[in-house]
Design an enzyme around this catalytic site. Structure first.
Site, short mmCIF file in Angstrom:
data_model
loop_
_atom_site.label_atom_id
_atom_site.label_comp_id
_atom_site.label_asym_id
_atom_site.label_seq_id
_atom_site.Cartn_x
_atom_site.Cartn_y
_atom_site.Cartn_z
NE ARG A 279 3.78 12.63 11.46
CZ ARG A 279 3.07 11.51 11.43
NH1 ARG A 279 2.78 10.86 12.55
NH2 ARG A 279 2.65 11.02 10.29
CB THR B 244 0.61 -2.95 10.86
OG1 THR B 244 1.11 -3.37 9.60
CG2 THR B 244 -0.91 -3.02 10.86
CG ASN B 245 -0.28 2.78 13.56
OD1 ASN B 245 0.51 2.75 14.50
ND2 ASN B 245 -0.18 3.64 12.55
N GLY C 67 0.83 -1.20 0.00
CA GLY C 67 0.00 0.00 0.00
C GLY C 67 0.86 1.25 0.00
CG HIS C 68 -0.97 5.08 0.25
ND1 HIS C 68 -2.22 4.51 0.34
CD2 HIS C 68 -1.04 5.97 -0.76
CE1 HIS C 68 -3.01 5.04 -0.58
NE2 HIS C 68 -2.32 5.92 -1.25
CB VAL C 69 3.39 2.66 4.72
CG1 VAL C 69 4.70 2.62 5.48
CG2 VAL C 69 2.45 3.70 5.35
N GLY C 70 4.08 0.79 2.31
CA GLY C 70 4.95 -0.27 1.78
C GLY C 70 5.60 0.11 0.46
CG ASP D 107 -1.01 -5.99 -0.93
OD1 ASP D 107 -0.67 -4.95 -0.35
OD2 ASP D 107 -2.19 -6.43 -0.92
CG HIS E 291 3.39 5.38 16.59
ND1 HIS E 291 3.85 6.64 16.33
CD2 HIS E 291 2.84 4.93 15.42
CE1 HIS E 291 3.56 6.95 15.07
NE2 HIS E 291 2.95 5.94 14.51
#
Ligand code: APR
Length: 308
Positions: free
Chosen positions: A151, A119-120, A11-14, A33, A175
């Site tokens: 950040r 992953t969260n 996905g976006h992060v990967g 994936d 986190h």
């Protein structure tokens, strides 16, 4: 032999992490994936950029776990991102199911790898991945503190009008919303920000850091951040692959350090080829200890919900 990094979740992060690694040009990347065609398409697209980058990386997209075998580093980014109004903790059950499967499938094919969990809710997912994998605890680390610190550095640099690369910051704890940015350990070319900025300003920069992920979710509306998360993940991957012994805040297993035992939570570690090789114990004061204890309890509550 060239090092191998397998990224689970294209996905976006990967995919952004794969792109950064391929741009560096030193490692081979496998992008896995469950969605058919997606990892293959993204990997091919990245591979077609490699000649332009003068990169020697190979990039392979796949739906087969066998292609991840014998990886040096495994990255877990599979799962669901946040939507507006959701906290990272709202993802708990759905992502636990994904991470359970991914950790089992990857660890048996790459038993000597270092596993980096993105992953969260990340601290809990790191704990779960460690349990499922059976890896020694130092070979499982979570990506959170490097991103949160970046950040914090960004906001401090724009407040002071200095280069972000001259700002060092430290964010400990889970986190999540209870993360613990530490101004006494946050410096501009060695000078603590507590000597440079008024307390109210530091407080507002800390609040913005705590809400940094949510700020982006509310702007994007359809997903969560990925450029900075991928850059933070890449920094950790390089520390492991090249045995850099970087001192980075990562979710690591605590075995008595900071008064906690048996839990993954964000602390500064020495990150090298064996993973989180050492936890660095800082001399934190009473207020910092209280913040850390609060964050630790929030992580513990989620771990108990999953009965890990
Ligand atoms: N196995 C492998 N991949 C899976 C699985 C699974 N069981 N379930 C979902 N995926 C894949 C999806 O097909 C998707 O391609 O995980 C990918 C997730 O990508 P995105 O939805 O784009 O999410 P992303 O923004 O990359 O975030 C992934 O990282 O930062 C955290 O909170 C974020 O938990 C989220 C994770």
């Amino acid at each position: 032999m060239r090092k191998k990094v397998s990224i689970i979740g294209a996905g976006h992060v990967g995919a952004s992490t794969a792109q950064l690694l391929a741009y560096e040009g030193t490692v081979n990347v496998v992008l896995f994936d469950i969605a058919e065609g997606v990892p293959q398409g993204k990997a091919l697209d990245i591979a077609e950029a490699c000649p332009l980058w003068r990169s020697s990386s190979s990039v392979k997209g796949t739906n087969s776990y066998d292609d991840t075998a014998h990886s040096d580093v495994l990255i877990i980014t599979a799962g669901f991102p946040r939507k507006p109004g959701m906290s990272r903790d709202d993802l708990l059950n759905a992502n636990a199911e994904v991470v359970r499967g991914v950790a089992a499938e990857t660890s048996k094919r790459s038993p000597d790898a270092v596993m980096i969990v993105v992953t969260n809710p990340m601290d809990v997912m790191a704990q779960l991945a460690w349990k499922v994998s059976g890896f020694p605890h130092r070979r499982v680390v979570g990506m959170g503190g490097v991103l949160d610190s970046s950040r914090f550095r960004t906001f401090i640099s724009s407040e002071l009008g200095v280069s972000p690369s001259d700002v060092e910051a430290l964010v400990m704890g889970g986190h999540g919303d209870q993360m613990v940015p530490l101004p006494r350990f946050t410096t501009v070319k060695g000078v603590p920000i507590t000597d440079i900025l008024p307390a109210e300003k530091i407080h507002s920069l800390i609040e913005r850091t705590r809400n940094g992920g949510a700020e982006i979710v509310s702007l994007l509306k359809t997903g969560s951040a990925y450029y900075a998360p991928a850059a933070a993940t890449c920094e950790m991957i390089k520390a492991v692959l090249f045995d850099e012994k970087r001192v980075l805040p990562c979710a690591a297993y605590l075995d008595g350090e900071y008064g906690a035992r048996g839990l993954f939570v964000g602390v500064p570690v020495v990150l090298g080829k064996d993973g989180a090789e050492r936890v660095m114990e800082l001399d934190i004061n009473k207020e910092e200890k209280t913040g850390f204890a609060r964050s630790l309890s929030a992580v513990k509550a989620l771990v108990e919900k999953l009965s890990i």
